[in-house]
Design an enzyme around this catalytic site. Structure first.
Site, mmCIF file in Angstrom:
data_model
loop_
_atom_site.group_PDB
_atom_site.id
_atom_site.type_symbol
_atom_site.label_atom_id
_atom_site.label_comp_id
_atom_site.label_asym_id
_atom_site.label_seq_id
_atom_site.Cartn_x
_atom_site.Cartn_y
_atom_site.Cartn_z
ATOM 1 C CG HIS A 144 -1.761 1.171 1.404
ATOM 2 N ND1 HIS A 144 -3.096 1.188 1.059
ATOM 3 C CD2 HIS A 144 -1.495 2.412 1.896
ATOM 4 C CE1 HIS A 144 -3.613 2.376 1.325
ATOM 5 N NE2 HIS A 144 -2.658 3.140 1.841
ATOM 6 C CD GLU A 145 2.379 3.904 3.529
ATOM 7 O OE1 GLU A 145 3.117 4.894 3.512
ATOM 8 O OE2 GLU A 145 1.147 3.989 3.577
ATOM 9 C CG HIS A 148 0.183 6.142 -0.797
ATOM 10 N ND1 HIS A 148 -0.934 6.766 -1.308
ATOM 11 C CD2 HIS A 148 -0.221 5.534 0.359
ATOM 12 C CE1 HIS A 148 -1.968 6.544 -0.505
ATOM 13 N NE2 HIS A 148 -1.564 5.789 0.499
ATOM 14 C CD GLU A 201 -5.382 5.922 2.091
ATOM 15 O OE1 GLU A 201 -5.560 4.966 2.863
ATOM 16 O OE2 GLU A 201 -4.247 6.309 1.769
#
Length: 270
Positions: A144-145, A148, A201
């Site tokens: 997820h990070e 980004h 997100e």
């Protein structure tokens, strides 16, 4: 003949001319294909360099306090997971394979983790130990990070902030240089402390899910991760949720996407 009341129109045109519609990553199996608007005067390299300086400062402070994990069991564990995920980033962004990736672990009770522009990863031991994360769940957070960073959500947020800042300067004598300086000063705030938008997100959820699956980590771990995150802290939510707001639709979106990436996971496991 130029009229004073047309100045906002001219200024707006200049703002639009300074924006570029880009798609920082390919869509992948999850189909993330939203166009992003970036200021051309705010390059990927500038943002990466800006963040790298902040990252090194954070590591230096942690080292001075004796809380920077080096060659410990938990740092080796996090690094091993990171290397498997990083190996899969070309599926979304080939040039990211050439980034100067760094992975560090800080001994802190914070329930937090981050991957900043240019591939600068920090994990806090509290997130792993307090939530008793499995390797699959660590991969879900990290994927997820990393997503980004691949999507340059930080640069996108800064571009939006720059646009607002410039728009408020109609009629002032402030030049681009001054604006750039102010933007640099607010950079860390936008990259590290402000909540991500719901669309950002969702993109990070989907791309992170696919990265983890491609690296051989069970995508179902994303569900248990967010369940643990939501249950942690009671009335005081984890630090991670202050910049990565949860929502009731997150689990539903992840569950509906898992079938798209499960074949990638199963193929890797074979």
């Amino acid at each position: 003949m130029f009229r004073l009341h047309s100045a906002p129109v001219v200024f707006a045109a200049a703002l639009l001319a300074g924006c570029q519609a880009v798609n920082t990553t390919s869509g992948g199996a999850v189909g993330v294909d939203r166009k992003q608007y970036m200021f051309s005067m705010l390059s990927t390299e500038q943002v990466n360099q800006m963040y790298a300086q902040s990252y090194q400062q954070t590591l230096s402070e942690a080292s001075q306090k004796g809380v920077l994990e080096k060659n410990t069991a938990i740092s080796k564990r996090v690094n091993a997971i990171a290397q498997r995920l990083i190996a899969e980033v070309p599926a979304f962004r080939p040039d990211a394979a050439q980034w100067n990736w760094e992975v560090n672990v800080i001994d802190s009770p914070e329930l937090n983790a981050n991957c900043g522009p240019g591939g600068k990863i920090i994990f806090y031991t509290g997130l792993i130990e307090k939530l008793k994360l499995t390797d699959d769940e660590i991969a879900a957070v990290m994927g997820h990070e990393i997503a980004h960073a691949l999507r340059e959500h930080g640069r996108e947020a800064m571009s939006k902030a720059y646009g607002v800042q410039m728009a408020t300067q109609i009629g002032s004598a402030m030049g681009v240089g001054d604006g750039s300086l102010q933007l640099a000063n607010m950079g860390v705030q936008y990259l590290m402390t402000l909540p991500n938008s719901r669309s950002n997100e969702n993109e990070a959820d989907l791309i992170g899910l696919e990265l983890a699956a491609r690296a051989g980590y069970d995508p179902n771990a994303a569900i248990s991760l967010w369940q643990k995150m939501g249950a942690a802290g009671g009335s005081a939510p984890p630090e991670f949720l202050s910049t990565h707001p949860s929502s009731s639709s997150r689990t539903q979106s992840l569950q509906s996407t898992i079938p798209k990436v499960m074949p990638l996971y199963q193929q890797k496991k074979r």
